[in-house]
Enzyme design. Sequence first.
Site, PDB file in Angstrom:
ATOM      1  N   CYS A 114       0.821  -1.217   0.000  1.00  0.00           N
ATOM      2  CA  CYS A 114       0.000   0.000   0.000  1.00  0.00           C
ATOM      3  C   CYS A 114       0.857   1.270   0.000  1.00  0.00           C
ATOM      4  CB  CYS A 114      -0.934  -0.008   1.202  1.00  0.00           C
ATOM      5  SG  CYS A 114      -1.999  -1.445   1.189  1.00  0.00           S
ATOM      6  N   HIS A 249      -3.581   7.009   3.048  1.00  0.00           N
ATOM      7  CA  HIS A 249      -3.970   5.708   2.483  1.00  0.00           C
ATOM      8  C   HIS A 249      -5.399   5.398   2.923  1.00  0.00           C
ATOM      9  CE1 HIS A 249      -4.056   1.646   1.227  1.00  0.00           C
ATOM     10  NE2 HIS A 249      -3.864   1.111   2.423  1.00  0.00           N
ATOM     11  N   ASN A 279     -10.289  -0.223  -0.281  1.00  0.00           N
ATOM     12  CA  ASN A 279      -8.828  -0.158  -0.219  1.00  0.00           C
ATOM     13  C   ASN A 279      -8.269  -0.718  -1.531  1.00  0.00           C
ATOM     14  OD1 ASN A 279      -6.124  -0.614   0.265  1.00  0.00           O
ATOM     15  ND2 ASN A 279      -6.412  -1.452   2.314  1.00  0.00           N
TER      16      ASN A 279
END
Length: 322
Positions: A114, A249, A279
């Site tokens: 990520c 994020h 996500n």
Amino acid sequence: MTHFRIAGTGSCLPEKIITNNDLSEFLDTSDEWIKTRTGIERRHVLSDGESLLSIGKEACLRALKMADCDPAEVDMLICCTLMGDFISPSLSCMLSGALGLRQDCFTIDQNMGCCGFICGLRTADAFFMSGSVKKVLVVSSEAMSRLVDWTDRSNCVLFGDAAGAVLLEAADNAVDFDFNLAESHEHLHVKRAGDNCPYNSYNYGNEQIIHMNGQEVYKFAVIAIVDRIKSLLNKNNLSPDEIDTYLLHQANLRIINSSIQKFGQNPSKFPHTIEETGNTSSSTCAYLLDIQNRAGRFRRGDKVVLCAFGAGLASIAAYIEW
Ligand code: UT7
């Protein structure tokens, strides 16, 4: 010292939208649980006719168009992905051809989970500082739908697919990073598929899926965001109030809200897109950046902070003067 400015941004979401209610048709879950625990309302997933290459290419084309940059001007392509459409050639090789970049345009795939997109910016910055490049494309293209276990409600409801890109140009803007690697894979990892080599017993079978201990990763995330951003701001003699926009994020709206509280900032400084995408690993920050840029959020001189955390356990924050 030469760093970069963001001259263009672009993004692309797959066409297929899966709502929380769609998921509750085959999983023991509900719109209410997913929304309250994560903030996610829907996510996009690749379907027939789409690939990491197709969405990555579209995001890059949009960034190039906004920057009014001919593909032949690009000196380097950094592609952030957990896993390309092929193991080899890399996604960056395939994208370079699809975009018609010069044959001497250097390409790199960077897998930092990520954190990938911000790590990609960090890699690009090193090349700008060395003076060897003038224009660099950084793209994230991720297909989490290929890595989740679609029978596991604690896992597949969280993720989606997306691509986001930026065209960077050499400039004297302030740019800085703060990176940390806690080196642990226990709570978040994707194993690779087994092999049939007769000289070892390496065989994970059919386990090429995400394994995540959500609560442990949650605890790591809230601490890592604060640590990275505080350290970055200290290094640059900045206070949280001086930052115009924080792009975090997008893993869980509760993690974003806890960061807003910890830094005592107005929530409007922390825009989010998790509702619409879930996500999407490294693509979350790239996508969010493009959406905010196209909405006219950034003015020259704005102070922008990006921050991500994930597999590794890695965390990274970037400070970019717009
Ligand atoms: O980008 C990678 C980084 N990843 C992250 O940042 C993820 C960080 N972690 C999280 O966001 C949260 O931990 C999750 C969203 C993954 C989970 O939320 P939670 O509040 O920690 O839930 P939990 O795991 O403690 O589960 C609570 C309950 C459990 O049931 P019991 O044991 O209390 O009866 C789960 O079985 O919720 C259940 N549950 C679900 N229920 C309905 C788990 N997933 C679901 C679901 N639908 N999809």
